[in-house]
Design a protein around this motif. Structure first.
Motif, PDB file in Angstrom:
ATOM      1  N   GLY A 154      -4.156   7.934   5.144  1.00  0.00           N
ATOM      2  CA  GLY A 154      -2.855   8.340   5.651  1.00  0.00           C
ATOM      3  C   GLY A 154      -1.955   7.178   6.015  1.00  0.00           C
ATOM      4  N   LYS A 155      -1.105   7.400   6.993  1.00  0.00           N
ATOM      5  CA  LYS A 155      -0.080   6.430   7.360  1.00  0.00           C
ATOM      6  C   LYS A 155      -0.554   5.516   8.482  1.00  0.00           C
ATOM      7  CE  LYS A 155       3.589   9.684   6.049  1.00  0.00           C
ATOM      8  NZ  LYS A 155       4.804  10.408   6.503  1.00  0.00           N
ATOM      9  N   VAL A 156       0.304   4.554   8.837  1.00  0.00           N
ATOM     10  CA  VAL A 156      -0.026   3.599   9.891  1.00  0.00           C
ATOM     11  C   VAL A 156      -0.365   4.319  11.195  1.00  0.00           C
ATOM     12  CG1 VAL A 156       1.007   1.862  11.406  1.00  0.00           C
ATOM     13  CG2 VAL A 156       1.220   1.636   8.928  1.00  0.00           C
ATOM     14  N   GLN A 157       0.339   5.404  11.482  1.00  0.00           N
ATOM     15  CA  GLN A 157       0.084   6.108  12.741  1.00  0.00           C
ATOM     16  C   GLN A 157      -1.292   6.774  12.779  1.00  0.00           C
ATOM     17  OE1 GLN A 157       2.861   6.501  10.821  1.00  0.00           O
ATOM     18  NE2 GLN A 157       3.535   8.639  10.774  1.00  0.00           N
ATOM     19  N   ASP A 158      -1.969   6.828  11.635  1.00  0.00           N
ATOM     20  CA  ASP A 158      -3.317   7.401  11.593  1.00  0.00           C
ATOM     21  C   ASP A 158      -4.404   6.370  11.882  1.00  0.00           C
ATOM     22  OD1 ASP A 158      -2.511  10.068  10.844  1.00  0.00           O
ATOM     23  OD2 ASP A 158      -2.042   9.255   8.857  1.00  0.00           O
ATOM     24  N   ASN A 210      -0.872   1.283  -3.804  1.00  0.00           N
ATOM     25  CA  ASN A 210      -0.824   2.174  -2.654  1.00  0.00           C
ATOM     26  C   ASN A 210      -0.139   1.468  -1.488  1.00  0.00           C
ATOM     27  OD1 ASN A 210      -1.332   3.838  -0.456  1.00  0.00           O
ATOM     28  ND2 ASN A 210      -3.426   4.338  -1.093  1.00  0.00           N
ATOM     29  N   LEU A 212       0.826   2.649   1.298  1.00  0.00           N
ATOM     30  CA  LEU A 212       0.287   3.061   2.587  1.00  0.00           C
ATOM     31  C   LEU A 212      -0.938   2.226   2.948  1.00  0.00           C
ATOM     32  CD1 LEU A 212       0.579   6.969   2.503  1.00  0.00           C
ATOM     33  CD2 LEU A 212       2.011   5.334   3.744  1.00  0.00           C
ATOM     34  N   GLN A 215       0.267  -1.141   4.062  1.00  0.00           N
ATOM     35  CA  GLN A 215       0.825  -1.067   5.407  1.00  0.00           C
ATOM     36  C   GLN A 215      -0.279  -0.967   6.463  1.00  0.00           C
ATOM     37  OE1 GLN A 215       3.618   2.228   5.359  1.00  0.00           O
ATOM     38  NE2 GLN A 215       4.650   1.384   3.551  1.00  0.00           N
ATOM     39  N   ARG A 216      -1.354  -0.238   6.135  1.00  0.00           N
ATOM     40  CA  ARG A 216      -2.471  -0.124   7.081  1.00  0.00           C
ATOM     41  C   ARG A 216      -3.176  -1.463   7.263  1.00  0.00           C
ATOM     42  NH1 ARG A 216      -3.666   4.559   4.018  1.00  0.00           N
ATOM     43  NH2 ARG A 216      -5.636   3.674   3.274  1.00  0.00           N
TER      44      ARG A 216
END
Length: 254
Positions: A154-158, A210, A212, A215-216
């Motif tokens: 998922g995204k950074v907030q995950d 990818n 995402l 970013q992670r």
């Protein structure tokens, strides 16, 4: 918990369990695979020969982190020459010949190999830092950042929250004096990669395909603590980047 050579059972796994937290945990994981993977036995032998709780010498130990094509090779060599230092890399030369072997193994084994490389490298750092400044091209933060980004979807907030223990430096691993995270604009990084024309690693292909995942990885680097990463914009000329890096070294390692 990940206890065998095969990938773990389906379903989410706590990230902290995917990243061996100590040398003893690494030894256990490698022993479980040694009968089936001869190279794991060789890495384990080197790990067991590395004294625990290594201490650095009086000279500074400076780590450079960052994605591929952010300029680590150029900057580390320039800093090494400027400071009359010693340049080391993770995984260290004594095990790097097995890198392709472990890259094709299940993720728990692959991560154990890279984590073990940091502890083996610590012995080299301890010895070298009694003689000269030590410059390191990747160390524990790379192992942790890629593990966290891979184990999280998922995204950074995950990602695990900023204060989670997975961002902590292992208590039994030699710490550097300074960690510099080189960053460049994503488009510039891809341009540099294309210019280099080198074969992509699996992780590099994932970074490119990818956004995402990229970013992670980058956010995981930024959340590391004890020591944290000092971010450096590596987009300017190599002369300007070197000047910035040397100023940070002078400030933090005087």
């Amino acid at each position: 918990m990940l206890r065998r050579c095969a990938p773990g059972s389906p379903g989410p796994r706590p990230v902290v369990r995917a990243l061996p937290p100590s040398a003893s945990a690494l030894r256990q994981r490698l022993r479980q695979c040694a009968e089936r993977i001869p190279e794991a036995e060789a890495v384990l032998d080197l790990l067991e020969k590395s004294p625990e709780h290594q201490k650095k010498g009086s000279f500074p130990v400076i780590v450079f982190e960052g994605l591929d094509a952010t300029g680590k090779t150029t900057v580390t060599q320039a800093v090494k020459d400027t400071l009359n230092g010693v340049l080391l890399r993770s995984p260290p030369a004594c095990i790097s010949q097995w890198r392709t072997v472990f890259d094709d193994k299940p993720t728990p084994i692959k991560r154990a190999f890279y984590a073990a490389g940091n502890y083996i490298l610590a012995s080299e750092i301890a010895k070298a830092s009694t003689q000269a400044p030590v410059i390191i091209d990747r160390y524990w933060h790379s192992t942790a950042a890629y593990t966290i980004a891979t184990e999280t979807s998922g995204k950074v907030q995950d990602l695990p929250p900023a204060q989670d223990e997975v961002y902590q430096w292992p208590e039994d691993l030699l710490k550097p004096d300074l960690v510099l995270l080189l960053t460049v604009d994503p488009d510039e990084r891809v341009r540099r990669l294309q210019h280099r024309g080198l074969q992509k690693t699996k992780e590099e292909a994932e970074l490119e395909a990818n956004s995402l995942f990229r970013q992670r990885v980058e956010e995981s680097y930024r959340r590391m603590v004890n020591p944290a990463c000092q971010e450096v914009d590596a987009s300017p000329s190599k002369e300007e980047v070197l000047k910035t890096v040397l100023q940070l070294i002078k400030k933090h390692c005087a």
